[in-house]
Design a protein around this motif. Structure first.
Motif, PDB file in Angstrom:
ATOM      1  N   ALA A   1       0.824  -1.190   0.000  1.00  0.00           N
ATOM      2  CA  ALA A   1       0.000   0.000   0.000  1.00  0.00           C
ATOM      3  C   ALA A   1       0.868   1.255   0.000  1.00  0.00           C
ATOM      4  CB  ALA A   1      -0.938  -0.004   1.197  1.00  0.00           C
ATOM      5  N   ALA A   2       1.968   1.224   0.708  1.00  0.00           N
ATOM      6  CA  ALA A   2       2.844   2.395   0.783  1.00  0.00           C
ATOM      7  C   ALA A   2       3.419   2.730  -0.589  1.00  0.00           C
ATOM      8  CB  ALA A   2       3.961   2.165   1.788  1.00  0.00           C
ATOM      9  N   LEU A   3       3.817   1.711  -1.336  1.00  0.00           N
ATOM     10  CA  LEU A   3       4.359   1.944  -2.675  1.00  0.00           C
ATOM     11  C   LEU A   3       3.291   2.545  -3.590  1.00  0.00           C
ATOM     12  CD1 LEU A   3       6.631   1.724  -4.735  1.00  0.00           C
ATOM     13  CD2 LEU A   3       5.897  -0.617  -5.179  1.00  0.00           C
ATOM     14  N   LEU A   4       2.079   2.005  -3.535  1.00  0.00           N
ATOM     15  CA  LEU A   4       0.989   2.549  -4.347  1.00  0.00           C
ATOM     16  C   LEU A   4       0.703   3.998  -3.956  1.00  0.00           C
ATOM     17  CD1 LEU A   4      -1.493  -0.462  -4.450  1.00  0.00           C
ATOM     18  CD2 LEU A   4      -0.233   0.505  -6.374  1.00  0.00           C
ATOM     19  N   ASN A   5       0.740   4.288  -2.670  1.00  0.00           N
ATOM     20  CA  ASN A   5       0.535   5.654  -2.204  1.00  0.00           C
ATOM     21  C   ASN A   5       1.596   6.582  -2.791  1.00  0.00           C
ATOM     22  OD1 ASN A   5      -0.905   7.549  -0.307  1.00  0.00           O
ATOM     23  ND2 ASN A   5       1.181   7.749   0.453  1.00  0.00           N
ATOM     24  N   ASN A   6       2.840   6.138  -2.806  1.00  0.00           N
ATOM     25  CA  ASN A   6       3.915   6.956  -3.355  1.00  0.00           C
ATOM     26  C   ASN A   6       3.744   7.182  -4.856  1.00  0.00           C
ATOM     27  OD1 ASN A   6       5.059   7.103  -0.816  1.00  0.00           O
ATOM     28  ND2 ASN A   6       6.568   5.498  -1.202  1.00  0.00           N
ATOM     29  N   VAL A   7       3.356   6.135  -5.577  1.00  0.00           N
ATOM     30  CA  VAL A   7       3.124   6.260  -7.021  1.00  0.00           C
ATOM     31  C   VAL A   7       1.989   7.247  -7.274  1.00  0.00           C
ATOM     32  CG1 VAL A   7       2.305   5.034  -9.076  1.00  0.00           C
ATOM     33  CG2 VAL A   7       4.045   3.992  -7.617  1.00  0.00           C
ATOM     34  N   ALA A   8       0.918   7.122  -6.508  1.00  0.00           N
ATOM     35  CA  ALA A   8      -0.223   8.020  -6.667  1.00  0.00           C
ATOM     36  C   ALA A   8       0.157   9.469  -6.364  1.00  0.00           C
ATOM     37  CB  ALA A   8      -1.369   7.578  -5.773  1.00  0.00           C
ATOM     38  N   THR A   9       1.007   9.676  -5.386  1.00  0.00           N
ATOM     39  CA  THR A   9       1.463  11.029  -5.061  1.00  0.00           C
ATOM     40  C   THR A   9       2.215  11.631  -6.241  1.00  0.00           C
ATOM     41  OG1 THR A   9       1.547  10.530  -2.704  1.00  0.00           O
ATOM     42  CG2 THR A   9       2.850  12.401  -3.456  1.00  0.00           C
ATOM     43  N   ILE A  10       3.042  10.835  -6.885  1.00  0.00           N
ATOM     44  CA  ILE A  10       3.764  11.299  -8.079  1.00  0.00           C
ATOM     45  C   ILE A  10       2.769  11.616  -9.193  1.00  0.00           C
ATOM     46  CG2 ILE A  10       5.366  10.597  -9.910  1.00  0.00           C
ATOM     47  CD1 ILE A  10       6.841   8.979  -7.663  1.00  0.00           C
ATOM     48  N   GLN A  11       1.782  10.740  -9.382  1.00  0.00           N
ATOM     49  CA  GLN A  11       0.768  10.986 -10.404  1.00  0.00           C
ATOM     50  C   GLN A  11       0.022  12.282 -10.126  1.00  0.00           C
ATOM     51  OE1 GLN A  11      -1.226   7.218  -9.822  1.00  0.00           O
ATOM     52  NE2 GLN A  11      -0.533   6.454 -11.820  1.00  0.00           N
ATOM     53  N   LEU A  12      -0.351  12.505  -8.887  1.00  0.00           N
ATOM     54  CA  LEU A  12      -1.078  13.712  -8.514  1.00  0.00           C
ATOM     55  C   LEU A  12      -0.220  14.953  -8.764  1.00  0.00           C
ATOM     56  CD1 LEU A  12      -3.892  14.340  -7.295  1.00  0.00           C
ATOM     57  CD2 LEU A  12      -2.766  14.517  -5.091  1.00  0.00           C
ATOM     58  N   THR A  13       1.036  14.873  -8.409  1.00  0.00           N
ATOM     59  CA  THR A  13       1.954  15.991  -8.623  1.00  0.00           C
ATOM     60  C   THR A  13       2.104  16.293 -10.109  1.00  0.00           C
ATOM     61  OG1 THR A  13       3.140  15.431  -6.602  1.00  0.00           O
ATOM     62  CG2 THR A  13       4.301  16.826  -8.175  1.00  0.00           C
ATOM     63  N   THR A  25      -7.010   4.687  -4.515  1.00  0.00           N
ATOM     64  CA  THR A  25      -8.106   3.787  -4.166  1.00  0.00           C
ATOM     65  C   THR A  25      -7.604   2.357  -4.004  1.00  0.00           C
ATOM     66  OG1 THR A  25      -9.704   5.216  -5.267  1.00  0.00           O
ATOM     67  CG2 THR A  25     -10.375   2.940  -4.881  1.00  0.00           C
ATOM     68  N   ARG A  26      -6.690   1.946  -4.863  1.00  0.00           N
ATOM     69  CA  ARG A  26      -6.094   0.614  -4.727  1.00  0.00           C
ATOM     70  C   ARG A  26      -5.348   0.499  -3.401  1.00  0.00           C
ATOM     71  NH1 ARG A  26      -2.481  -0.437  -9.711  1.00  0.00           N
ATOM     72  NH2 ARG A  26      -2.069  -2.339  -8.561  1.00  0.00           N
ATOM     73  N   ALA A  27      -4.599   1.531  -3.047  1.00  0.00           N
ATOM     74  CA  ALA A  27      -3.868   1.533  -1.773  1.00  0.00           C
ATOM     75  C   ALA A  27      -4.840   1.490  -0.593  1.00  0.00           C
ATOM     76  CB  ALA A  27      -2.973   2.765  -1.683  1.00  0.00           C
ATOM     77  N   LEU A  28      -5.925   2.259  -0.699  1.00  0.00           N
ATOM     78  CA  LEU A  28      -6.920   2.269   0.372  1.00  0.00           C
ATOM     79  C   LEU A  28      -7.568   0.898   0.529  1.00  0.00           C
ATOM     80  CD1 LEU A  28      -8.646   3.647   2.508  1.00  0.00           C
ATOM     81  CD2 LEU A  28     -10.158   4.443   0.664  1.00  0.00           C
ATOM     82  N   THR A  29      -7.841   0.222  -0.570  1.00  0.00           N
ATOM     83  CA  THR A  29      -8.446  -1.112  -0.509  1.00  0.00           C
ATOM     84  C   THR A  29      -7.559  -2.064   0.287  1.00  0.00           C
ATOM     85  OG1 THR A  29      -9.568  -0.773  -2.612  1.00  0.00           O
ATOM     86  CG2 THR A  29      -9.262  -3.054  -1.910  1.00  0.00           C
ATOM     87  N   ILE A  30      -6.268  -1.987   0.079  1.00  0.00           N
ATOM     88  CA  ILE A  30      -5.335  -2.813   0.851  1.00  0.00           C
ATOM     89  C   ILE A  30      -5.391  -2.436   2.326  1.00  0.00           C
ATOM     90  CG2 ILE A  30      -2.888  -3.341   1.231  1.00  0.00           C
ATOM     91  CD1 ILE A  30      -2.544  -2.956  -1.855  1.00  0.00           C
ATOM     92  N   CYS A  31      -5.382  -1.133   2.605  1.00  0.00           N
ATOM     93  CA  CYS A  31      -5.429  -0.676   3.998  1.00  0.00           C
ATOM     94  C   CYS A  31      -6.712  -1.104   4.689  1.00  0.00           C
ATOM     95  CB  CYS A  31      -5.279   0.842   4.059  1.00  0.00           C
ATOM     96  SG  CYS A  31      -3.614   1.408   3.744  1.00  0.00           S
ATOM     97  N   GLU A  32      -7.817  -1.079   3.969  1.00  0.00           N
ATOM     98  CA  GLU A  32      -9.093  -1.480   4.561  1.00  0.00           C
ATOM     99  C   GLU A  32      -9.080  -2.953   4.963  1.00  0.00           C
ATOM    100  OE1 GLU A  32     -12.104   1.642   2.333  1.00  0.00           O
ATOM    101  OE2 GLU A  32     -11.720  -0.306   1.402  1.00  0.00           O
ATOM    102  N   LYS A  33      -8.301  -3.752   4.249  1.00  0.00           N
ATOM    103  CA  LYS A  33      -8.217  -5.177   4.557  1.00  0.00           C
ATOM    104  C   LYS A  33      -7.242  -5.472   5.697  1.00  0.00           C
ATOM    105  CE  LYS A  33      -9.408  -6.627  -0.107  1.00  0.00           C
ATOM    106  NZ  LYS A  33      -8.967  -7.296  -1.339  1.00  0.00           N
ATOM    107  N   ASN A  48      -6.233  10.991   0.965  1.00  0.00           N
ATOM    108  CA  ASN A  48      -5.577  11.066  -0.332  1.00  0.00           C
ATOM    109  C   ASN A  48      -6.559  10.802  -1.467  1.00  0.00           C
ATOM    110  OD1 ASN A  48      -3.124  11.674   0.836  1.00  0.00           O
ATOM    111  ND2 ASN A  48      -2.335   9.599   0.725  1.00  0.00           N
ATOM    112  N   VAL A  49      -7.428   9.815  -1.292  1.00  0.00           N
ATOM    113  CA  VAL A  49      -8.454   9.532  -2.311  1.00  0.00           C
ATOM    114  C   VAL A  49      -9.348  10.758  -2.481  1.00  0.00           C
ATOM    115  CG1 VAL A  49     -10.485   8.138  -2.871  1.00  0.00           C
ATOM    116  CG2 VAL A  49      -8.439   7.031  -1.963  1.00  0.00           C
ATOM    117  N   GLN A  50      -9.746  11.353  -1.376  1.00  0.00           N
ATOM    118  CA  GLN A  50     -10.610  12.534  -1.421  1.00  0.00           C
ATOM    119  C   GLN A  50      -9.913  13.699  -2.128  1.00  0.00           C
ATOM    120  OE1 GLN A  50     -11.919  13.927   2.407  1.00  0.00           O
ATOM    121  NE2 GLN A  50     -13.216  15.507   1.548  1.00  0.00           N
TER     122      GLN A  50
END
Length: 76
Positions: A1-13, A25-33, A48-50
């Motif tokens: 999840a941390a790696l996906l979060n980092n990738v998403a941060t780069i995408q957002l930037t 959202t993919r990272a959040l799905t992992i965290c929810e589990k 972050n999703v918001q």
């Protein structure tokens, strides 16, 4: 999840808001589990999703488009 979060941060930037929202959202799905509700990392992923969704909507407005999930009805 941390790696996906980092990738998403780069995408957002980079302004890739829709892609960032999907990746967050993919990272959040992992965290929810794996993390209980209210866990700081899970809360961060939810925020972050918001944020990505808000930026995606702002981009759609700036491009004079309907925001995702709020498209105008068809007149067919």
């Amino acid at each position: 999840a941390a790696l996906l979060n980092n990738v998403a941060t780069i995408q957002l930037t980079a302004g890739l808001n829709a892609e960032a929202k999907e990746t967050y959202t993919r990272a959040l799905t992992i965290c929810e589990k794996t993390l209980p509700a209210g866990h700081p990392k899970r809360v961060l992923m939810e925020k972050n999703v918001q944020t990505a969704a808000e930026r995606e909507a702002q981009q759609a407005i700036a491009n004079d488009e309907s925001p995702p999930d709020e498209e105008e009805p068809s007149t067919n």
